[in-house]
Design a protein around this motif. Sequence first.
Motif, mmCIF file in Angstrom:
data_model
loop_
_atom_site.group_PDB
_atom_site.id
_atom_site.type_symbol
_atom_site.label_atom_id
_atom_site.label_comp_id
_atom_site.label_asym_id
_atom_site.label_seq_id
_atom_site.Cartn_x
_atom_site.Cartn_y
_atom_site.Cartn_z
ATOM 1 N N ALA A 28 0.817 -1.204 0.000
ATOM 2 C CA ALA A 28 0.000 0.000 0.000
ATOM 3 C C ALA A 28 0.857 1.264 0.000
ATOM 4 O O ALA A 28 0.558 2.227 -0.713
ATOM 5 N N GLU A 29 1.931 1.259 0.791
ATOM 6 C CA GLU A 29 2.806 2.440 0.842
ATOM 7 C C GLU A 29 3.428 2.705 -0.521
ATOM 8 O O GLU A 29 3.503 3.845 -0.973
ATOM 9 N N ALA A 30 3.867 1.656 -1.192
ATOM 10 C CA ALA A 30 4.473 1.816 -2.522
ATOM 11 C C ALA A 30 3.440 2.316 -3.528
ATOM 12 O O ALA A 30 3.746 3.141 -4.396
ATOM 13 N N GLN A 31 2.215 1.802 -3.392
ATOM 14 C CA GLN A 31 1.155 2.262 -4.295
ATOM 15 C C GLN A 31 0.868 3.738 -4.064
ATOM 16 O O GLN A 31 0.669 4.491 -5.021
ATOM 17 N N ILE A 32 0.852 4.149 -2.802
ATOM 18 C CA ILE A 32 0.620 5.569 -2.497
ATOM 19 C C ILE A 32 1.751 6.413 -3.058
ATOM 20 O O ILE A 32 1.521 7.458 -3.668
ATOM 21 N N ARG A 33 3.000 5.962 -2.879
ATOM 22 C CA ARG A 33 4.132 6.702 -3.457
ATOM 23 C C ARG A 33 4.013 6.770 -4.971
ATOM 24 O O ARG A 33 4.275 7.802 -5.585
ATOM 25 N N PHE A 34 3.618 5.645 -5.566
ATOM 26 C CA PHE A 34 3.441 5.623 -7.023
ATOM 27 C C PHE A 34 2.376 6.635 -7.457
ATOM 28 O O PHE A 34 2.585 7.399 -8.396
ATOM 29 N N LEU A 35 1.240 6.625 -6.754
ATOM 30 C CA LEU A 35 0.158 7.546 -7.108
ATOM 31 C C LEU A 35 0.582 9.002 -6.908
ATOM 32 O O LEU A 35 0.262 9.873 -7.723
ATOM 33 N N LYS A 36 1.324 9.270 -5.833
ATOM 34 C CA LYS A 36 1.823 10.631 -5.611
ATOM 35 C C LYS A 36 2.767 11.044 -6.727
ATOM 36 O O LYS A 36 2.702 12.175 -7.224
ATOM 37 N N ALA A 37 3.631 10.124 -7.115
ATOM 38 C CA ALA A 37 4.568 10.434 -8.209
ATOM 39 C C ALA A 37 3.811 10.681 -9.499
ATOM 40 O O ALA A 37 4.123 11.616 -10.253
ATOM 41 N N LYS A 38 2.807 9.857 -9.738
ATOM 42 C CA LYS A 38 2.010 10.044 -10.963
ATOM 43 C C LYS A 38 1.278 11.383 -10.911
ATOM 44 O O LYS A 38 1.204 12.095 -11.928
ATOM 45 N N LEU A 39 0.759 11.750 -9.754
ATOM 46 C CA LEU A 39 0.096 13.047 -9.609
ATOM 47 C C LEU A 39 1.077 14.199 -9.843
ATOM 48 O O LEU A 39 0.744 15.198 -10.480
ATOM 49 N N ARG A 40 2.298 14.070 -9.322
ATOM 50 C CA ARG A 40 3.315 15.109 -9.556
ATOM 51 C C ARG A 40 3.614 15.245 -11.039
ATOM 52 O O ARG A 40 3.703 16.344 -11.569
ATOM 53 N N VAL A 41 3.761 14.102 -11.696
ATOM 54 C CA VAL A 41 4.028 14.129 -13.146
ATOM 55 C C VAL A 41 2.868 14.781 -13.879
ATOM 56 O O VAL A 41 3.060 15.617 -14.771
ATOM 57 N N MET A 42 1.650 14.421 -13.483
ATOM 58 C CA MET A 42 0.466 15.001 -14.131
ATOM 59 C C MET A 42 0.403 16.507 -13.871
ATOM 60 O O MET A 42 0.048 17.283 -14.771
ATOM 61 N N GLN A 43 0.759 16.940 -12.642
ATOM 62 C CA GLN A 43 0.758 18.374 -12.335
ATOM 63 C C GLN A 43 1.801 19.093 -13.182
ATOM 64 O O GLN A 43 1.537 20.177 -13.711
ATOM 65 N N GLU A 44 2.976 18.489 -13.335
ATOM 66 C CA GLU A 44 4.014 19.102 -14.171
ATOM 67 C C GLU A 44 3.546 19.193 -15.626
ATOM 68 O O GLU A 44 3.755 20.205 -16.291
ATOM 69 N N GLU A 45 2.907 18.117 -16.105
ATOM 70 C CA GLU A 45 2.397 18.136 -17.472
ATOM 71 C C GLU A 45 1.296 19.180 -17.620
ATOM 72 O O GLU A 45 1.230 19.893 -18.624
ATOM 73 N N LEU A 46 0.434 19.272 -16.618
ATOM 74 C CA LEU A 46 -0.627 20.275 -16.645
ATOM 75 C C LEU A 46 -0.036 21.674 -16.660
ATOM 76 O O LEU A 46 -0.452 22.523 -17.454
ATOM 77 N N ASN A 47 0.952 21.912 -15.808
ATOM 78 C CA ASN A 47 1.611 23.220 -15.788
ATOM 79 C C ASN A 47 2.258 23.516 -17.132
ATOM 80 O O ASN A 47 2.195 24.648 -17.624
ATOM 81 N N SER A 48 2.861 22.504 -17.719
ATOM 82 C CA SER A 48 3.496 22.671 -19.029
ATOM 83 C C SER A 48 2.455 23.022 -20.087
ATOM 84 O O SER A 48 2.666 23.919 -20.918
ATOM 85 N N VAL A 49 1.336 22.324 -20.067
ATOM 86 C CA VAL A 49 0.270 22.588 -21.045
ATOM 87 C C VAL A 49 -0.311 23.988 -20.839
ATOM 88 O O VAL A 49 -0.561 24.709 -21.804
ATOM 89 N N VAL A 50 -0.516 24.375 -19.584
ATOM 90 C CA VAL A 50 -1.031 25.718 -19.297
ATOM 91 C C VAL A 50 -0.052 26.774 -19.802
ATOM 92 O O VAL A 50 -0.447 27.767 -20.421
ATOM 93 N N CYS A 51 1.228 26.538 -19.576
ATOM 94 C CA CYS A 51 2.262 27.467 -20.049
ATOM 95 C C CYS A 51 2.239 27.552 -21.570
ATOM 96 O O CYS A 51 2.295 28.640 -22.143
ATOM 97 N N GLU A 52 2.141 26.399 -22.225
ATOM 98 C CA GLU A 52 2.075 26.392 -23.689
ATOM 99 C C GLU A 52 0.834 27.129 -24.180
ATOM 100 O O GLU A 52 0.901 27.866 -25.166
#
Length: 149
Positions: free
Chosen positions: A60-84
């Motif tokens: 469960a802890e690894a899954q939570i870390r994975f989901l957090k990492a995926k959320l961070r990546v998605m936030q970075e991609e979202l920020n990138s798209v907003v910037c574009e």
Amino acid sequence: SSKIRNVEVQSADDVAVLEDCTDFSLAKTISKIEEKLEKRGLPDCLDDDIIPSVGNEIGAEAQIRFLKAKLRVMQEELNSVVCECRKKDDENQNLKTRLKSTEEENTRLQRTINMQHSQTEKYKMLSQEANKKSEGLQQKVIALEKVLQ
């Protein structure tokens, strides 16, 4: 751990971007999910492609870390798209300004062309009249020369 790293590298091509996401905060969303997980534990239905089949083998802890990492990546991609999008909006605004300026210049040049065309026609008519007068005067000169001889 190498399996987890390979899973985290996946891209998020299927992410939907909201039109107006200025009030959206991933940090709040993450903390809400963490609170729900702490209260109820992980749900039984984790087979919805959020965590690939490797996810069943990790805790469960690894899954939570994975989901957090995926959320961070998605936030970075979202920020990138907003910037574009902002850059594209700025570029569109600049192009609209240039188009308006070019249209105004085109209108001004068209007026100049029309004015020059009318002046050309006017000078053609004056030239034709002057040629007629010149021919008439030349005929009078010829006639007077004949009279004088």
